[in-house]
Write a protein that holds these residues in place. Structure first.
Motif, PDB file in Angstrom:
ATOM      1  N   VAL A  94      14.658  -3.228   5.699  1.00 32.56           N
ATOM      2  CA  VAL A  94      15.377  -3.904   6.778  1.00 32.56           C
ATOM      3  C   VAL A  94      16.875  -3.672   6.619  1.00 32.56           C
ATOM      4  N   GLN A 116      17.308  -9.428  17.078  1.00 37.16           N
ATOM      5  CA  GLN A 116      16.243  -9.131  16.110  1.00 37.16           C
ATOM      6  C   GLN A 116      16.799  -8.185  15.058  1.00 37.16           C
ATOM      7  N   HIS A 117      16.394  -8.404  13.824  1.00 34.28           N
ATOM      8  CA  HIS A 117      16.676  -7.427  12.783  1.00 34.28           C
ATOM      9  C   HIS A 117      15.565  -6.375  12.831  1.00 34.28           C
ATOM     10  N   SER A 129      12.173  -5.682  14.764  1.00 34.43           N
ATOM     11  CA  SER A 129      10.922  -6.329  14.372  1.00 34.43           C
ATOM     12  C   SER A 129      11.232  -7.740  13.902  1.00 34.43           C
ATOM     13  N   GLY A 130      10.215  -8.551  13.798  1.00 35.08           N
ATOM     14  CA  GLY A 130      10.412  -9.915  13.309  1.00 35.08           C
ATOM     15  C   GLY A 130      10.824 -10.869  14.423  1.00 35.08           C
ATOM     16  N   PRO A 131      11.121 -12.095  14.063  1.00 34.17           N
ATOM     17  CA  PRO A 131      11.437 -13.129  15.068  1.00 34.17           C
ATOM     18  C   PRO A 131      12.816 -12.948  15.685  1.00 34.17           C
ATOM     19  N   THR A 133      16.356 -14.354  16.610  1.00 33.14           N
ATOM     20  CA  THR A 133      17.247 -15.350  16.006  1.00 33.14           C
ATOM     21  C   THR A 133      18.544 -15.419  16.808  1.00 33.14           C
TER      22      THR A 133
END
Length: 198
Positions: A94, A116-117, A129-131, A133
């Protein structure tokens, strides 16, 4: 007189017989006599052929290496490593300073980016990807943008304001454009640079 001659003849015959007997015992051949001394003949000289030792297995001359470089020539440059094949297995970790900007929100009395990161995949594109924020952004943040926020021919970052960015996000939500970002000590975005994507 005849008796004297007869005795003389007998004596001569006896001497001859003794000589003949002695000759038969010793023989005429000196080498055949049992008491004959060895001759002074020199022994045969040894041959000059010296034994040649068998070649040692461990002492054999080493074979030249197949990669040996002839004298005076530079070794060839090593071949470049093959490019990794595309796929999830070849994603980088990441990225700590890259975000994909999806939207913004003015809630809480301050403009915040919805982001998103993600990771850099293959062939080098940023993959969010990921949540989702929230990261607040300063109204005075230094922002540079390229296409598609600016004209499609703009590949070099040009400065825009925070309001110009939020205005574009109003009409183009969920685009996930990648940006490098930096936070000030208060955790607010003070620098935002768009990464050009073809």
């Amino acid at each position: 007189m005849r008796a004297v001659r007869g005795q003389t003849a007998m004596a001569v015959l006896a001497v001859c017989g003794m000589l003949a007997l002695s000759a038969c015992q010793n023989g005429d051949d000196p080498a055949a006599a049992p008491d004959a001394q060895p001759t002074a003949t020199a022994p045969a000289a040894p041959t000059a052929t010296a034994a040649v030792p068998a070649p040692s297995k461990t002492g054999a001359a080493p074979k030249p290496s197949a990669t040996a470089t002839p004298a005076g020539k530079k070794p060839p440059a090593p071949a470049p490593p093959p490019a990794p094949s595309c796929g999830a297995d070849h994603r980088m970790p990441v990225s700590p300073d890259t975000i994909a900007v999806q939207r913004y929100t003015p809630e809480g009395g301050m403009t915040s980016l919805v982001v998103q990161h993600g990771t850099y995949g293959c062939p080098g594109r940023f993959e969010p990807s990921g949540p989702w924020t929230y990261i607040p952004i300063s109204e005075k943040a230094k922002i540079t943008a390229t296409a598609p926020i600016l004209d499609s021919s703009t590949v070099t970052g040009r400065p825009i304001s925070t309001s110009e960015l939020t205005g574009w996000l109003d009409t183009h939500p969920d685009q996930g454009l990648p940006f490098h970002y930096h936070l000030d000590p208060a955790g607010v975005v003070d620098t935002l640079d768009e990464i050009y994507v073809k």
